[in-house]
Design an enzyme around this catalytic site. Sequence first.
Site, short mmCIF file in Angstrom:
data_model
loop_
_atom_site.label_atom_id
_atom_site.label_comp_id
_atom_site.label_asym_id
_atom_site.label_seq_id
_atom_site.Cartn_x
_atom_site.Cartn_y
_atom_site.Cartn_z
N GLY A 1 -12.57 4.26 6.62
CA GLY A 1 -13.92 4.44 7.14
C GLY A 1 -14.06 3.80 8.51
N GLY A 2 -14.55 2.56 8.54
CA GLY A 2 -14.86 1.87 9.80
C GLY A 2 -13.74 1.91 10.83
CB SER B 1 -11.83 -3.24 4.09
OG SER B 1 -13.22 -3.26 3.82
N GLY C 1 -16.26 -0.91 3.27
CA GLY C 1 -17.15 -1.42 4.32
C GLY C 1 -17.47 -2.90 4.19
CD GLU D 1 -20.32 5.22 2.19
OE1 GLU D 1 -20.27 6.22 2.94
OE2 GLU D 1 -19.72 4.17 2.45
CD GLU E 1 -12.53 5.66 -0.39
OE1 GLU E 1 -12.04 5.40 0.70
OE2 GLU E 1 -13.66 6.17 -0.53
CG HIS F 1 -17.23 8.43 0.06
ND1 HIS F 1 -18.13 7.40 0.08
CD2 HIS F 1 -16.16 8.03 0.79
CE1 HIS F 1 -17.62 6.41 0.81
NE2 HIS F 1 -16.42 6.77 1.25
CG ASN G 1 -15.66 9.22 5.29
OD1 ASN G 1 -16.38 10.02 5.90
ND2 ASN G 1 -16.09 8.56 4.21
CD1 TRP G 2 -14.36 9.08 12.01
CD2 TRP G 2 -15.13 10.83 13.18
NE1 TRP G 2 -13.45 9.36 12.99
CE2 TRP G 2 -13.89 10.43 13.73
CE3 TRP G 2 -15.80 11.91 13.74
CZ2 TRP G 2 -13.32 11.07 14.82
CZ3 TRP G 2 -15.23 12.57 14.83
CH2 TRP G 2 -14.01 12.14 15.36
CE LYS G 3 -17.63 5.19 5.29
NZ LYS G 3 -17.85 4.05 4.44
#
Length: 250
Positions: free
Chosen positions: A233-234, A212, A173, A97, A167, A95, A9-11
Amino acid sequence: MRKPVIAGNWKMNKTVSEAVGFIFDLKNLISDVTDVEIVIAPPFLAIYSAAQAAKDTNIYVSAQDLFWEEKGAYTGAISPGMVVDVGCKYVIVGHSERRQYFAENNETVNKKIKAALKHGLVPILCVGESINQRESGETFNIIETQVTEGLSCLSSSEIESIVIAYEPVWAIGTGKTATGEQAEEVHDFIRGVLRKLYGDIADHTRILYGGSVKPENIDELMTKPNIDGALVGGASLKAEEFAGIVKFRC
Ligand code: PEP
């Protein structure tokens, strides 16, 4: 057998040219991988180019969200049909966010999942508890509500294609990964909720862990019987790092 899914997920990261460059790098790094479903979720503007770059590879493209209506006066929204048209097979829904910054709730999540399924997209339903909810012993209640309400009024055949991502919000993150045991406990619980609602289909549902995930911790997570992959993510922003996760060993 559940085929593992590793999804990135590149956000709100990467321009169109960066997205295309990433796909070219990634496809060389994972060309020998056949036993994992590899998914990348770029921002909307980069989806078409990423999907074109991923053509004839084993990389699928996902949207990070969608709106449930097909068309009309919904400024800024993207419909399921549009997402399919640019080459998506998957869509991330709910998600944390989106729940935190864009007022997403279980009811809107459910509408989005229904709309996605109607268009043949595979929804990745995200669920997870906050640190306060975990510390006050509410984790299972929160997860059960998110799963039950998010999947409300779906048929068994619709449930079959759905992917769930557990999640924990406190792990997203933050560099704090849930331990394999913590994640497995919740994954096992989610499968139990699915079994209660939909019977044996629960055994076919892929349940991903997110929070993470890195090349250094994926192997341990993937040894757990109810962890069927990861939403990353990251660590999905660099092709080498993401490829290291795709090539997990267990
Ligand atoms: C995510 O955004 O779904 C996620 C799990 O992020 P990170 O891997 O950076 O924690």
